[in-house]
Write a protein that holds these residues in place. Structure first.
Motif, PDB file in Angstrom:
ATOM      1  N   VAL A 469       0.831  -1.205   0.000  1.00  0.00           N
ATOM      2  CA  VAL A 469       0.000   0.000   0.000  1.00  0.00           C
ATOM      3  C   VAL A 469       0.868   1.259   0.000  1.00  0.00           C
ATOM      4  O   VAL A 469       0.532   2.263  -0.627  1.00  0.00           O
ATOM      5  CB  VAL A 469      -0.990  -0.009   1.186  1.00  0.00           C
ATOM      6  CG1 VAL A 469      -0.339   0.376   2.503  1.00  0.00           C
ATOM      7  CG2 VAL A 469      -2.193   0.888   0.899  1.00  0.00           C
ATOM      8  N   LEU A 470       2.032   1.200   0.666  1.00  0.00           N
ATOM      9  CA  LEU A 470       2.921   2.354   0.693  1.00  0.00           C
ATOM     10  C   LEU A 470       3.657   2.529  -0.634  1.00  0.00           C
ATOM     11  O   LEU A 470       3.931   3.648  -1.052  1.00  0.00           O
ATOM     12  CB  LEU A 470       3.939   2.214   1.842  1.00  0.00           C
ATOM     13  CG  LEU A 470       3.362   2.391   3.253  1.00  0.00           C
ATOM     14  CD1 LEU A 470       4.369   1.917   4.298  1.00  0.00           C
ATOM     15  CD2 LEU A 470       2.987   3.852   3.505  1.00  0.00           C
ATOM     16  N   SER A 471       3.980   1.416  -1.305  1.00  0.00           N
ATOM     17  CA  SER A 471       4.731   1.483  -2.558  1.00  0.00           C
ATOM     18  C   SER A 471       3.882   1.945  -3.730  1.00  0.00           C
ATOM     19  O   SER A 471       4.370   2.625  -4.630  1.00  0.00           O
ATOM     20  CB  SER A 471       5.324   0.106  -2.890  1.00  0.00           C
ATOM     21  OG  SER A 471       6.225  -0.318  -1.896  1.00  0.00           O
ATOM     22  N   LEU A 472       2.614   1.580  -3.726  1.00  0.00           N
ATOM     23  CA  LEU A 472       1.796   1.706  -4.925  1.00  0.00           C
ATOM     24  C   LEU A 472       0.807   2.857  -4.896  1.00  0.00           C
ATOM     25  O   LEU A 472       0.433   3.378  -5.949  1.00  0.00           O
ATOM     26  CB  LEU A 472       1.046   0.394  -5.156  1.00  0.00           C
ATOM     27  CG  LEU A 472       0.379   0.182  -6.514  1.00  0.00           C
ATOM     28  CD1 LEU A 472       1.417   0.218  -7.630  1.00  0.00           C
ATOM     29  CD2 LEU A 472      -0.349  -1.152  -6.536  1.00  0.00           C
ATOM     30  N   SER A 473       0.375   3.278  -3.720  1.00  0.00           N
ATOM     31  CA  SER A 473      -0.755   4.212  -3.612  1.00  0.00           C
ATOM     32  C   SER A 473      -0.333   5.663  -3.812  1.00  0.00           C
ATOM     33  O   SER A 473       0.723   6.098  -3.351  1.00  0.00           O
ATOM     34  CB  SER A 473      -1.421   4.076  -2.240  1.00  0.00           C
ATOM     35  OG  SER A 473      -1.804   2.753  -1.989  1.00  0.00           O
ATOM     36  N   ASP A 474      -1.220   6.416  -4.460  1.00  0.00           N
ATOM     37  CA  ASP A 474      -1.086   7.871  -4.506  1.00  0.00           C
ATOM     38  C   ASP A 474      -1.714   8.487  -3.256  1.00  0.00           C
ATOM     39  O   ASP A 474      -1.277   9.542  -2.791  1.00  0.00           O
ATOM     40  CB  ASP A 474      -1.791   8.421  -5.745  1.00  0.00           C
ATOM     41  CG  ASP A 474      -1.164   7.910  -7.034  1.00  0.00           C
ATOM     42  OD1 ASP A 474       0.075   7.922  -7.131  1.00  0.00           O
ATOM     43  OD2 ASP A 474      -1.903   7.473  -7.934  1.00  0.00           O
ATOM     44  N   ARG A 475      -2.729   7.797  -2.747  1.00  0.00           N
ATOM     45  CA  ARG A 475      -3.421   8.241  -1.533  1.00  0.00           C
ATOM     46  C   ARG A 475      -3.903   6.990  -0.817  1.00  0.00           C
ATOM     47  O   ARG A 475      -4.209   5.974  -1.452  1.00  0.00           O
ATOM     48  CB  ARG A 475      -4.597   9.152  -1.900  1.00  0.00           C
ATOM     49  CG  ARG A 475      -5.265   9.878  -0.738  1.00  0.00           C
ATOM     50  CD  ARG A 475      -6.064  11.084  -1.257  1.00  0.00           C
ATOM     51  NE  ARG A 475      -6.904  10.731  -2.389  1.00  0.00           N
ATOM     52  CZ  ARG A 475      -8.205  10.405  -2.285  1.00  0.00           C
ATOM     53  NH1 ARG A 475      -8.784  10.356  -1.095  1.00  0.00           N
ATOM     54  NH2 ARG A 475      -8.907  10.116  -3.355  1.00  0.00           N
ATOM     55  N   ILE A 476      -3.964   7.031   0.521  1.00  0.00           N
ATOM     56  CA  ILE A 476      -4.307   5.849   1.307  1.00  0.00           C
ATOM     57  C   ILE A 476      -5.434   6.164   2.279  1.00  0.00           C
ATOM     58  O   ILE A 476      -5.389   7.177   2.985  1.00  0.00           O
ATOM     59  CB  ILE A 476      -3.084   5.322   2.105  1.00  0.00           C
ATOM     60  CG1 ILE A 476      -1.951   4.939   1.148  1.00  0.00           C
ATOM     61  CG2 ILE A 476      -3.474   4.119   2.980  1.00  0.00           C
ATOM     62  CD1 ILE A 476      -0.640   4.641   1.852  1.00  0.00           C
ATOM     63  N   ILE A 477      -6.443   5.275   2.297  1.00  0.00           N
ATOM     64  CA  ILE A 477      -7.506   5.310   3.301  1.00  0.00           C
ATOM     65  C   ILE A 477      -7.321   4.103   4.205  1.00  0.00           C
ATOM     66  O   ILE A 477      -7.053   2.999   3.732  1.00  0.00           O
ATOM     67  CB  ILE A 477      -8.895   5.259   2.634  1.00  0.00           C
ATOM     68  CG1 ILE A 477      -9.222   6.601   1.964  1.00  0.00           C
ATOM     69  CG2 ILE A 477      -9.988   4.898   3.643  1.00  0.00           C
ATOM     70  CD1 ILE A 477     -10.508   6.583   1.163  1.00  0.00           C
ATOM     71  N   VAL A 478      -7.450   4.308   5.505  1.00  0.00           N
ATOM     72  CA  VAL A 478      -7.369   3.207   6.472  1.00  0.00           C
ATOM     73  C   VAL A 478      -8.763   2.952   7.020  1.00  0.00           C
ATOM     74  O   VAL A 478      -9.483   3.900   7.377  1.00  0.00           O
ATOM     75  CB  VAL A 478      -6.398   3.528   7.621  1.00  0.00           C
ATOM     76  CG1 VAL A 478      -6.318   2.356   8.594  1.00  0.00           C
ATOM     77  CG2 VAL A 478      -5.015   3.843   7.071  1.00  0.00           C
ATOM     78  N   MET A 479      -9.165   1.687   7.081  1.00  0.00           N
ATOM     79  CA  MET A 479     -10.466   1.313   7.625  1.00  0.00           C
ATOM     80  C   MET A 479     -10.308   0.428   8.847  1.00  0.00           C
ATOM     81  O   MET A 479      -9.370  -0.370   8.948  1.00  0.00           O
ATOM     82  CB  MET A 479     -11.309   0.582   6.580  1.00  0.00           C
ATOM     83  CG  MET A 479     -11.843   1.455   5.482  1.00  0.00           C
ATOM     84  SD  MET A 479     -12.992   0.560   4.371  1.00  0.00           S
ATOM     85  CE  MET A 479     -14.377   0.237   5.495  1.00  0.00           C
TER      86      MET A 479
END
Length: 518
Positions: A469-479
């Motif tokens: 998720v850190l390598s690929l995402s432009d933005r991250i949502i945590v659920m």
């Protein structure tokens, strides 16, 4: 005492070769399985790992070569034959009956009986409770397996093998659907089995797990063994070099590009559960064209249910969905696919593929209209389209007419992704897209995702892997517990912040992982 003396060889494959039509899956392999130890087996998808284990488990038979146990040659003509020799296997693709209870699945074909003919249902339930206690899960023996989540079904599969009391136990990707807490429980059970003298084979693409749990390692590449040694001194670069001849995972090369207009917007999405609460509870977010949005969270966070609700699978869901500025109507999967949504499901075997159909038929299943003229299909156009995606996704196949079930897990996943891309989506929803995929296949899939984003496709992907998720995402949502507990841009996201956000809402899995990180 040497390690070899502590861990005697319980089974050998000598000169093992397995040939399928058009494919040599194993090439004269020599393999030793040591007892009271974890024998790690690694290799890219299609390297021959599952084939070799199926030979040991009696699912397949060698074309050439032999198997020895305790110095005597043995031949397993069926899984029952292998089980009589004390061999059990937990398959990567779950092998359960969804319309039967947990207890019935665990004792299928090994029922407890009274007087040899009457099934002891209460005895089976009691033993199931004992196994679930050992695995630290409170799953009711009378629950239908089809009502369980994938992670819980994996626990049932593990319990089924423990009930057989196998002397040799093969675990094929056993943690692919497990939470952090469940992984720790499994490792504790593995340690107990080792002390009991059980020989374990452990197949996984998660390098940290292999190094942590393994005693011996065997590496396969293109059906041949490229490395076999004690785990002492083994590190990730050695494993990767042996697997693919590279020292870097190269998950996703950056492809810089501007974002476009809003591709997807969801507002106040809610999905009720059977207990009166909500599996998804008031989730809102937007996604722009060309953006990759990662949704991170642990098992039970509601991530999968959120994607299923967006694609229109749940009629009881509430909330609003817009695709490219157009508001969607009542939940309908076909309607939302036609408006530009596509979903890569977590469970490819049951939700993404029709196992009895060919690779070609599976790939074009969702986009038949594109290769249909009037009342007839244009088979030449279909074959051309399939060939294009086989090349684009680097899918290893002998023929597109072979059944999709003949492919390795990673190549099956690429077929599912190709099927979704053939619909020409504006937004791609991906649920654990790297589940059961090796390093090389991950890099290929992630590079394709980056390229698609650069072409303007909006992508939402769910993962429980921090590195991904850190390598690929432009933005991250945590659920956590059905709610959004954190939103981070790429520059501000860290593994500590994500773990802390995933622990919000008193998620016990997240709490344990947070303590470990701290």
């Amino acid at each position: 005492m040497t390690a070899a003396a502590e861990h005697p060889v319980g089974l050998r494959i000598i000169g093992g070769t397995k040939i399928y039509p058009g494919t040599v899956a194993l090439k004269s392999v020599d393999f030793e399985l040591r007892m009271g130890a974890v024998n790690v087996l690694v290799g890219e998808n299609g390297a021959g790992k599952s084939t070799m284990m199926k030979v040991i488990a009696g699912v397949e038979q060698l074309t050439e070569g032999r198997i020895e146990m305790e110095g005597e040659e043995v031949r397993f003509t069926s899984t029952d034959d292998a089980e009589r020799h004390g061999i059990g296997m937990i398959f990567q693709e779950l092998n359960l009956f969804p319309n039967l209870t947990v207890a019935e699945n665990i004792f299928m074909a090994h029922e407890k009986t009274r007087y040899g003919f009457d099934i002891d249902a209460e005895g089976q339930r009691a033993e199931t409770r004992r196994l679930m206690k050992r695995l630290e899960h409170n799953i009711d023996p009378d629950t239908l397996v089809g009502d369980l989540k994938v992670g819980q079904q994996q626990i049932v599969e593990i319990a089924k093998s423990l009930a057989r009391k196998a002397k040799i136990l093969i675990l094929d990707e056993p943690t692919s659907a497990l939470s952090a807490t469940e992984v720790e429980i499994l490792f504790k059970v593995i340690a107990e089995l080792k002390t009991e003298g059980v020989g374990l084979v452990y197949i996984s693409h998660r390098m940290d797990e292999l190094i942590r749990v393994g005693d011996y390692i065997t590496v396969l590449r293109d059906g041949a063994i490229t490395g076999a040694r004690s785990m002492e001194g083994v590190d990730v670069p050695w494993i990767v070099r042996s697997m693919i001849g590279e020292s870097s995972k190269d998950f996703a090369k950056e492809i810089e590009h501007p974002y476009g207009e809003e591709a997807l917007r969801v507002e106040e999405i809610r999905l009720p559960d059977s207990g009166g609460g909500f599996v998804v509870d008031g989730v809102s977010f937007s996604l722009r064209q060309g953006e990759i949005l990662g949704i991170y969270g642990l098992m039970g966070a509601g991530r999968t249910e959120l994607l299923e609700t967006i694609i229109g699978r749940h009629h009881l869901a509430d909330g609003e969905v817009w695709v490219n500025g157009k508001k969607m109507g009542k939940p309908s999967v076909s309607d939302r696919i036609s408006h530009g949504l596509a979903l890569i499901p977590e469970d490819r075997k049951h939700d993404g593929l029709v196992q009895i159909l060919s690779i070609r038929e599976n790939m074009t299943l969702s986009s038949l209209g594109a290769v249909t003229r009037g009342f007839h299909m244009n088979l030449a156009a279909e074959k051309s389209r399939v060939a294009e995606f086989v090349k684009r996704m680097v899918i290893k196949i002998a023929s597109p007419e072979n059944p999709v079930s003949s492919l390795s897990g990673g190549n099956q996943q690429k077929v599912v992704i190709s099927k979704a891309l053939m619909t020409g989506p504006k937004v791609l929803l991906m649920d654990e897209p790297s589940r059961g995929i090796d390093i090389g296949a991950k890099a290929e899939v992630f590079r394709v995702m980056r390229q698609l984003a650069a072409e303007g496709l909006g992508i939402v992907f769910v993962t429980s892997d921090l590195e991904e998720v850190l390598s690929l995402s432009d933005r991250i949502i945590v659920m956590s517990n059905g709610r959004i507990t954190g939103t981070f841009n790429r520059d501000e996201a860290t593994d500590t912040k994500l773990v802390q956000a995933s622990a919000a809402g008193h998620n016990p899995d997240a709490d344990q992982l947070n303590r470990k990180t701290a």
